[in-house]
Design a protein around this motif. Structure first.
Motif, PDB file in Angstrom:
ATOM      1  N   VAL A 198     -61.299 -48.965  46.333  1.00  0.00           N
ATOM      2  CA  VAL A 198     -61.942 -49.668  47.656  1.00  0.00           C
ATOM      3  C   VAL A 198     -63.153 -50.101  47.223  1.00  0.00           C
ATOM      4  O   VAL A 198     -63.859 -50.918  48.068  1.00  0.00           O
ATOM      5  CB  VAL A 198     -62.309 -48.538  48.780  1.00  0.00           C
ATOM      6  N   ASN A 199     -63.842 -50.103  45.903  1.00  0.00           N
ATOM      7  CA  ASN A 199     -65.214 -50.703  45.661  1.00  0.00           C
ATOM      8  C   ASN A 199     -65.157 -50.500  44.078  1.00  0.00           C
ATOM      9  O   ASN A 199     -64.595 -49.483  43.696  1.00  0.00           O
ATOM     10  CB  ASN A 199     -65.957 -49.785  46.317  1.00  0.00           C
ATOM     11  N   VAL A 200     -65.929 -51.135  43.752  1.00  0.00           N
ATOM     12  CA  VAL A 200     -66.404 -51.241  41.966  1.00  0.00           C
ATOM     13  C   VAL A 200     -67.845 -51.474  42.002  1.00  0.00           C
ATOM     14  O   VAL A 200     -68.323 -52.112  42.522  1.00  0.00           O
ATOM     15  CB  VAL A 200     -65.557 -52.188  41.108  1.00  0.00           C
ATOM     16  N   LEU A 218     -76.964 -47.276  35.937  1.00  0.00           N
ATOM     17  CA  LEU A 218     -77.679 -47.283  34.724  1.00  0.00           C
ATOM     18  C   LEU A 218     -77.542 -45.985  33.970  1.00  0.00           C
ATOM     19  O   LEU A 218     -78.030 -44.968  34.693  1.00  0.00           O
ATOM     20  CB  LEU A 218     -78.966 -47.811  34.857  1.00  0.00           C
ATOM     21  N   GLY A 219     -76.773 -45.833  33.075  1.00  0.00           N
ATOM     22  CA  GLY A 219     -76.701 -44.697  32.243  1.00  0.00           C
ATOM     23  C   GLY A 219     -75.373 -43.885  32.948  1.00  0.00           C
ATOM     24  O   GLY A 219     -74.987 -44.197  33.950  1.00  0.00           O
ATOM     25  N   CYS A 243     -73.450 -59.594  36.951  1.00  0.00           N
ATOM     26  CA  CYS A 243     -74.309 -58.151  36.843  1.00  0.00           C
ATOM     27  C   CYS A 243     -75.489 -58.169  36.740  1.00  0.00           C
ATOM     28  O   CYS A 243     -76.037 -58.474  35.654  1.00  0.00           O
ATOM     29  CB  CYS A 243     -73.428 -57.239  35.583  1.00  0.00           C
ATOM     30  N   VAL A 244     -76.257 -58.379  37.757  1.00  0.00           N
ATOM     31  CA  VAL A 244     -77.798 -58.717  37.761  1.00  0.00           C
ATOM     32  C   VAL A 244     -78.269 -57.363  37.195  1.00  0.00           C
ATOM     33  O   VAL A 244     -78.115 -56.359  37.649  1.00  0.00           O
ATOM     34  CB  VAL A 244     -78.278 -58.964  39.210  1.00  0.00           C
ATOM     35  N   GLY A 245     -79.273 -57.694  36.243  1.00  0.00           N
ATOM     36  CA  GLY A 245     -80.495 -56.712  35.734  1.00  0.00           C
ATOM     37  C   GLY A 245     -79.604 -55.898  34.592  1.00  0.00           C
ATOM     38  O   GLY A 245     -80.264 -55.087  33.907  1.00  0.00           O
ATOM     39  N   MET A 246     -78.320 -56.003  34.096  1.00  0.00           N
ATOM     40  CA  MET A 246     -77.926 -55.300  32.979  1.00  0.00           C
ATOM     41  C   MET A 246     -78.498 -55.894  31.647  1.00  0.00           C
ATOM     42  O   MET A 246     -78.665 -57.043  31.582  1.00  0.00           O
ATOM     43  CB  MET A 246     -76.381 -55.756  33.025  1.00  0.00           C
ATOM     44  N   GLU A 277     -72.402 -46.779  33.302  1.00  0.00           N
ATOM     45  CA  GLU A 277     -71.111 -45.925  33.982  1.00  0.00           C
ATOM     46  C   GLU A 277     -70.512 -46.577  35.039  1.00  0.00           C
ATOM     47  O   GLU A 277     -71.087 -46.933  36.057  1.00  0.00           O
ATOM     48  CB  GLU A 277     -71.339 -44.596  34.272  1.00  0.00           C
ATOM     49  N   ILE A 278     -69.431 -47.140  34.976  1.00  0.00           N
ATOM     50  CA  ILE A 278     -68.448 -47.981  35.703  1.00  0.00           C
ATOM     51  C   ILE A 278     -67.832 -47.108  36.934  1.00  0.00           C
ATOM     52  O   ILE A 278     -67.035 -46.363  36.436  1.00  0.00           O
ATOM     53  CB  ILE A 278     -67.556 -48.992  35.353  1.00  0.00           C
TER      54      ILE A 278
END
Length: 171
Positions: A55-57, A61-62, A118-121, A128-129
């Motif tokens: 339903v979402n991805v 950070l970390g 992916c803003v800010g990566m 962690e996805i």
């Protein structure tokens, strides 16, 4: 989707766990947790066979989940060291656990990349996805993937999840 008003509650009340399990926090090989899940069993079939759909991805950070020696508080990366910052949306972000493979001398960890979505990566950092699934998602429809996260998880209402309206308000 439906906005669900779920109160933030204490995990432990009077020395007893007062919430249901969500996901393993320590996923270190061989680790055995001590949370009593009662008669609830983990899903051992495919999520589809269990009636769930993605339903979402989203990413963090970390890593949120600990795997000692693989991604933990001794891992390293290009950014700010672990600790010291709060983990809040819209504010500063606490660094999660990191992998042990980062090497500042290796260009695969340091060569900048022009991220399109992916803003800010940052290259070399640990992420962690999460790919949450729900039995109450709008499975197989154009509305299956939703943001924010809760809109997708509770899209078809709480009744499909066995949560009565007295447990949470829908607005």
């Amino acid at each position: 989707g439906k906005k669900v008003a779920l109160e933030n509650t204490d995990c432990v009340v009077n020395n007893a766990v007062a919430v249901l399990e969500q996901a393993g926090a320590n996923i270190t090989k061989g680790y055995v947790g001590s949370l009593d899940t009662g008669s609830r069993k983990p899903i051992t079939s495919s999520y589809l066979e269990a009636g769930l759909c993605p339903v979402n991805v989203h990413w963090h950070l970390g890593a949120e989940h600990l795997s000692v020696g693989e991604f933990d508080e001794k891992g390293k990366g290009p950014g700010t060291a672990i600790g010291g910052m709060s983990r809040r949306l819209g504010g500063s972000v606490r660094q999660g656990l990191r992998c042990h493979h980062y090497d500042a001398a290796d260009s695969k960890f340091t060569t900048p990349y022009d991220w399109q979505h992916c803003v800010g990566m940052v290259v070399g950092e640990t992420y962690e996805i999460h790919w949450p699934h729900s039995a109450s998602g709008a499975c197989g429809t154009p509305n299956q993937y939703q943001t924010p996260f809760y809109d997708g998880v509770f899209c078809m209402g709480l009744e499909k999840l066995g949560i009565g309206l007295s447990s949470a308000g829908l607005g």
